[in-house]
Design a protein around this motif. Structure first.
Motif, PDB file in Angstrom:
ATOM      1  N   VAL A  66       0.846  -1.187   0.000  1.00 32.03           N
ATOM      2  CA  VAL A  66       0.000   0.000   0.000  1.00 32.03           C
ATOM      3  C   VAL A  66       0.887   1.244   0.000  1.00 32.03           C
ATOM      4  CG1 VAL A  66      -1.771   1.270   1.285  1.00 32.03           C
ATOM      5  CG2 VAL A  66      -1.803  -1.242   1.252  1.00 32.03           C
ATOM      6  N   LEU A  67       0.633   2.135  -0.945  1.00 35.14           N
ATOM      7  CA  LEU A  67       1.360   3.405  -0.980  1.00 35.14           C
ATOM      8  C   LEU A  67       0.937   4.252   0.204  1.00 35.14           C
ATOM      9  CD1 LEU A  67       1.386   4.748  -4.655  1.00 35.14           C
ATOM     10  CD2 LEU A  67       3.336   4.055  -3.269  1.00 35.14           C
ATOM     11  N   LYS A  68       1.896   4.706   0.998  1.00 36.84           N
ATOM     12  CA  LYS A  68       1.584   5.543   2.156  1.00 36.84           C
ATOM     13  C   LYS A  68       0.891   6.843   1.745  1.00 36.84           C
ATOM     14  CE  LYS A  68       5.404   4.249   5.204  1.00 36.84           C
ATOM     15  NZ  LYS A  68       6.623   4.797   5.823  1.00 36.84           N
ATOM     16  N   GLU A  69       1.385   7.457   0.673  1.00 35.45           N
ATOM     17  CA  GLU A  69       0.883   8.771   0.299  1.00 35.45           C
ATOM     18  C   GLU A  69      -0.580   8.772  -0.129  1.00 35.45           C
ATOM     19  OE1 GLU A  69       3.464  10.068  -2.866  1.00 35.45           O
ATOM     20  OE2 GLU A  69       2.319   9.001  -4.380  1.00 35.45           O
ATOM     21  N   SER A  70      -1.070   7.639  -0.626  1.00 41.84           N
ATOM     22  CA  SER A  70      -2.443   7.612  -1.127  1.00 41.84           C
ATOM     23  C   SER A  70      -3.337   6.557  -0.472  1.00 41.84           C
ATOM     24  CB  SER A  70      -2.438   7.348  -2.640  1.00 41.84           C
ATOM     25  OG  SER A  70      -1.947   6.041  -2.906  1.00 41.84           O
ATOM     26  N   GLY A  71      -2.719   5.575   0.188  1.00 38.23           N
ATOM     27  CA  GLY A  71      -3.488   4.471   0.750  1.00 38.23           C
ATOM     28  C   GLY A  71      -3.931   3.461  -0.296  1.00 38.23           C
ATOM     29  N   LYS A  72      -3.389   3.569  -1.507  1.00 40.11           N
ATOM     30  CA  LYS A  72      -3.793   2.705  -2.627  1.00 40.11           C
ATOM     31  C   LYS A  72      -3.006   1.393  -2.605  1.00 40.11           C
ATOM     32  CE  LYS A  72      -4.360   2.694  -7.644  1.00 40.11           C
ATOM     33  NZ  LYS A  72      -5.580   1.939  -7.571  1.00 40.11           N
ATOM     34  N   LEU A  73      -3.730   0.289  -2.814  1.00 43.31           N
ATOM     35  CA  LEU A  73      -3.107  -1.026  -2.970  1.00 43.31           C
ATOM     36  C   LEU A  73      -2.456  -1.071  -4.343  1.00 43.31           C
ATOM     37  CD1 LEU A  73      -2.896  -3.912  -1.612  1.00 43.31           C
ATOM     38  CD2 LEU A  73      -4.826  -4.521  -3.072  1.00 43.31           C
ATOM     39  N   VAL A  74      -1.129  -1.267  -4.390  1.00 45.19           N
ATOM     40  CA  VAL A  74      -0.403  -1.236  -5.665  1.00 45.19           C
ATOM     41  C   VAL A  74       0.286  -2.555  -5.995  1.00 45.19           C
ATOM     42  CG1 VAL A  74      -0.072   1.260  -5.617  1.00 45.19           C
ATOM     43  CG2 VAL A  74       1.685  -0.246  -4.622  1.00 45.19           C
ATOM     44  N   GLY A  75       0.184  -3.532  -5.097  1.00 50.58           N
ATOM     45  CA  GLY A  75       0.839  -4.795  -5.381  1.00 50.58           C
ATOM     46  C   GLY A  75       0.577  -5.844  -4.328  1.00 50.58           C
ATOM     47  N   ASP A  76       1.161  -6.984  -4.567  1.00 43.12           N
ATOM     48  CA  ASP A  76       1.028  -8.165  -3.724  1.00 43.12           C
ATOM     49  C   ASP A  76       2.424  -8.735  -3.558  1.00 43.12           C
ATOM     50  OD1 ASP A  76      -0.911 -10.579  -2.863  1.00 43.12           O
ATOM     51  OD2 ASP A  76       0.721 -11.412  -4.067  1.00 43.12           O
ATOM     52  N   ILE A  77       2.837  -8.955  -2.317  1.00 39.34           N
ATOM     53  CA  ILE A  77       4.212  -9.409  -2.057  1.00 39.34           C
ATOM     54  C   ILE A  77       4.223 -10.292  -0.824  1.00 39.34           C
ATOM     55  CG2 ILE A  77       4.800  -7.400  -0.631  1.00 39.34           C
ATOM     56  CD1 ILE A  77       7.616  -7.599  -2.145  1.00 39.34           C
ATOM     57  N   GLY A  78       5.161 -11.191  -0.767  1.00 40.74           N
ATOM     58  CA  GLY A  78       5.314 -12.004   0.432  1.00 40.74           C
ATOM     59  C   GLY A  78       5.775 -13.403   0.092  1.00 40.74           C
ATOM     60  N   PHE A  79       5.492 -14.314   1.007  1.00 40.25           N
ATOM     61  CA  PHE A  79       6.026 -15.664   0.928  1.00 40.25           C
ATOM     62  C   PHE A  79       4.932 -16.706   0.750  1.00 40.25           C
ATOM     63  CE2 PHE A  79       8.861 -13.233   3.726  1.00 40.25           C
ATOM     64  CZ  PHE A  79      10.045 -13.359   3.026  1.00 40.25           C
ATOM     65  N   MET A  80       5.301 -17.740   0.011  1.00 39.07           N
ATOM     66  CA  MET A  80       4.479 -18.940  -0.098  1.00 39.07           C
ATOM     67  C   MET A  80       5.419 -20.131   0.047  1.00 39.07           C
ATOM     68  SD  MET A  80       2.075 -17.898  -3.333  1.00 39.07           S
ATOM     69  CE  MET A  80       0.642 -18.883  -3.001  1.00 39.07           C
ATOM     70  N   ARG A  81       4.903 -21.211   0.599  1.00 39.82           N
ATOM     71  CA  ARG A  81       5.657 -22.476   0.620  1.00 39.82           C
ATOM     72  C   ARG A  81       5.211 -23.238  -0.615  1.00 39.82           C
ATOM     73  NH1 ARG A  81       9.862 -24.017   2.868  1.00 39.82           N
ATOM     74  NH2 ARG A  81       9.124 -26.040   3.479  1.00 39.82           N
ATOM     75  N   VAL A  82       6.101 -23.337  -1.601  1.00 38.62           N
ATOM     76  CA  VAL A  82       5.759 -23.989  -2.854  1.00 38.62           C
ATOM     77  C   VAL A  82       6.904 -24.877  -3.320  1.00 38.62           C
ATOM     78  CG1 VAL A  82       4.145 -22.198  -3.632  1.00 38.62           C
ATOM     79  CG2 VAL A  82       6.549 -22.049  -4.256  1.00 38.62           C
ATOM     80  N   GLU A  83       6.569 -25.774  -4.200  1.00 39.47           N
ATOM     81  CA  GLU A  83       7.572 -26.639  -4.801  1.00 39.47           C
ATOM     82  C   GLU A  83       8.154 -25.927  -6.019  1.00 39.47           C
ATOM     83  OE1 GLU A  83       7.323 -30.843  -6.870  1.00 39.47           O
ATOM     84  OE2 GLU A  83       6.847 -30.958  -4.723  1.00 39.47           O
TER      85      GLU A  83
END
Length: 169
Positions: A66-83
């Protein structure tokens, strides 16, 4: 719930309220050009639900950028346990809305997530994978100190040749 903060971003848990905004990102053909296809609304809903459940079962998942300046969701990031290439891995993934490409938001968020994975989640190895032709994603992995470990044929992504980047503690 905010997981971490960078200079320009809040990285927070997704909620069911994110469905419309997240679908604008995951359903966009340009943004998802390196995926098999843009997500349908049902796939976005499933993605969202899977990650919300992962917060309680794994203690992590994919989060909203989320952009601090606007509060807009701009992406998806993080971890998954995958093969990845027949090995179960901690996969750091990042999807940035194409409207925000070229602003180093992916690098900023990925660096924070990498640190969080090692220091807070006590991960010993973190990977990232991307199709060979996804040069921007490769640059993000390299900028945050990951090294290219190998190339493999990704059965989860149209049998495409894929780079596997990793970093270990």
């Amino acid at each position: 719930m905010i997981i971490m903060e960078t200079n320009r971003l809040w990285i927070r848990q997704h909620s069911a309220d994110d469905l419309e905004e997240l679908h604008c990102i995951l359903g966009d053909a340009d943004t998802m050009s390196f995926w098999p296809a843009p997500f349908t609304k049902e796939q976005t809903s499933s993605w969202l639900q899977k990650n919300i459940e992962a917060y309680s079962t794994l203690g992590f998942g994919r989060w909203g950028m989320v952009l601090k300046e606007s509060g807009k969701l701009v992406g998806d990031i993080g971890f998954m346990r995958v093969e990845l290439d027949s090995q179960l891995e901690n996969d750091l993934g990042y999807i940035i809305s194409s409207s925000y490409w070229g602003r180093d938001l992916g690098t900023e968020a990925a660096a924070a997530c990498l640190e969080y994975g090692f220091s807070t989640l006590d991960m010993r190895r973190i990977c990232a994978n991307m199709p060979l032709e996804h040069h921007a994603s490769r640059r993000v992995a390299e900028k945050i100190g990951m090294t290219c470990e190998k190339q493999y044929i990704n059965q989860r992504n149209r049998e495409k040749w894929t780079y596997l980047y990793s970093k270990s503690m």
